[in-house]
Design an enzyme around this catalytic site. Structure first.
Site, PDB file in Angstrom:
ATOM      1  N   THR A   1       2.860  -1.507   8.745  1.00 34.17           N
ATOM      2  CA  THR A   1       3.092  -2.353   9.892  1.00 34.17           C
ATOM      3  C   THR A   1       3.257  -3.690   9.433  1.00 34.17           C
ATOM      4  OG1 THR A   1       0.819  -2.821  10.524  1.00 34.17           O
ATOM      5  CG2 THR A   1       1.927  -0.896  11.707  1.00 34.17           C
TER       6      THR A   1
ATOM      7  N   CYS B   1       3.028  -3.254   4.017  1.00 37.01           N
ATOM      8  CA  CYS B   1       2.352  -1.934   4.495  1.00 37.01           C
ATOM      9  C   CYS B   1       3.024  -1.159   5.484  1.00 37.01           C
ATOM     10  CB  CYS B   1       0.834  -2.294   4.640  1.00 37.01           C
ATOM     11  SG  CYS B   1       0.723  -3.453   6.135  1.00 37.01           S
TER      12      CYS B   1
ATOM     13  N   ASP C   1       0.760  -1.164   0.001  1.00 35.33           N
ATOM     14  CA  ASP C   1       0.092   0.164   0.006  1.00 35.33           C
ATOM     15  C   ASP C   1       1.000   1.268  -0.034  1.00 35.33           C
ATOM     16  OD1 ASP C   1       0.838   0.350   2.561  1.00 35.33           O
ATOM     17  OD2 ASP C   1      -1.087   0.242   3.541  1.00 35.33           O
TER      18      ASP C   1
ATOM     19  N   HIS D   1       9.837 -24.456   9.439  1.00 35.40           N
ATOM     20  CA  HIS D   1       8.807 -25.053  10.312  1.00 35.40           C
ATOM     21  C   HIS D   1       7.433 -24.671   9.684  1.00 35.40           C
ATOM     22  CE1 HIS D   1      11.158 -25.408  14.207  1.00 35.40           C
ATOM     23  NE2 HIS D   1      11.983 -25.837  12.987  1.00 35.40           N
TER      24      HIS D   1
ATOM     25  N   HIS E   1       6.665 -31.171  10.514  1.00 36.23           N
ATOM     26  CA  HIS E   1       6.205 -29.585  10.337  1.00 36.23           C
ATOM     27  C   HIS E   1       5.260 -29.847   9.090  1.00 36.23           C
ATOM     28  CE1 HIS E   1       9.115 -28.173  12.797  1.00 36.23           C
ATOM     29  NE2 HIS E   1      10.083 -28.827  12.114  1.00 36.23           N
TER      30      HIS E   1
HETATM   31  C1  RB5 Z   1      -2.162   2.814   6.313  1.00 35.69           C
HETATM   32  O1  RB5 Z   1      -2.165   3.868   6.973  1.00 35.69           O
HETATM   33  C2  RB5 Z   1      -1.680   1.549   7.342  1.00 35.69           C
HETATM   34  O2  RB5 Z   1      -2.756   1.472   8.115  1.00 35.69           O
HETATM   35  C3  RB5 Z   1      -1.213   0.305   6.811  1.00 35.69           C
HETATM   36  O3  RB5 Z   1      -0.229   0.490   6.039  1.00 35.69           O
HETATM   37  C4  RB5 Z   1      -1.005  -0.912   7.511  1.00 35.69           C
HETATM   38  O4  RB5 Z   1      -0.159  -0.539   8.573  1.00 35.69           O
HETATM   39  C5  RB5 Z   1      -2.110  -1.550   7.993  1.00 35.69           C
HETATM   40  O5  RB5 Z   1      -2.083  -2.515   8.918  1.00 35.69           O
END
Ligand code: RB5
Length: 141
Positions: free
Chosen positions: A67, A65, A8, A98, A133
């Site tokens: 996080t 993304c 994203d 695993h 596994h």
């Molecule tokens: C976008 O702002 C953010 O929410 C997305 O990149 C991600 O971290 C969501 O899990």
């Protein structure tokens, strides 16, 4: 191998670094976007990449993304996808050995570019150990 990649807006810069690592390792890349810093919805990209892996059109997928959390949650909703959120090499290695992870998720706001590159290198070059596994991942079904 053929690797699908998606991000994203939060993962756009890191996607270019990851693509360089994949090219250096000799892999073919299917880039499912996004391709600008405009705000987009990460589940669309998680789904596009995961379906390519599920359908056997790509052997592995990488999703980035902010996080990595949303991407991993969305990817793991697709049957047959074993998405692992990894921010260091030990988890990346174990997710392959695993868990036979077929999708790697990264959080571009969590990890530096150098560590991300090494994490991808480790994940791409580690084989599944099979044996006990295999039985355990079959229990996911
Ligand atoms: C976008 O702002 C953010 O929410 C997305 O990149 C991600 O971290 C969501 O899990």
């Amino acid at each position: 191998m053929k690797v699908a990649i998606g991000c994203d807006h939060g993962g756009l810069d890191l996607k270019d670094i990851v693509k360089s690592v994949l090219k250096e390792l000799g892999h073919e890349i299917d880039d499912q976007g996004c391709n600008s810093s405009e705000s987009v919805d990460y589940p669309n990209f998680a789904k596009a990449v995961s379906l390519l892996v599920k359908d056997g059109k790509c052997e592995r997928g990488i999703l980035i993304c902010g996080t990595g959390i949303g991407m991993s949650m969305a990817a793991n909703r697709i049957p047959g996808i074993r998405a692992a959120l990894c921010h260091e090499m030990f988890s990346a290695r174990m997710s392959r050995e695993h868990n036979d992870a077929n999708v790697l998720c990264l959080g571009a706001r969590v990890i530096g570019q150098g560590l991300a590159a090494e994490t991808v290198r480790t994940w791409m070059t580690t084989d599944f150990a099979g044996g006990r596994h295999q039985r355990r991942i079959e229990m996911f079904k």
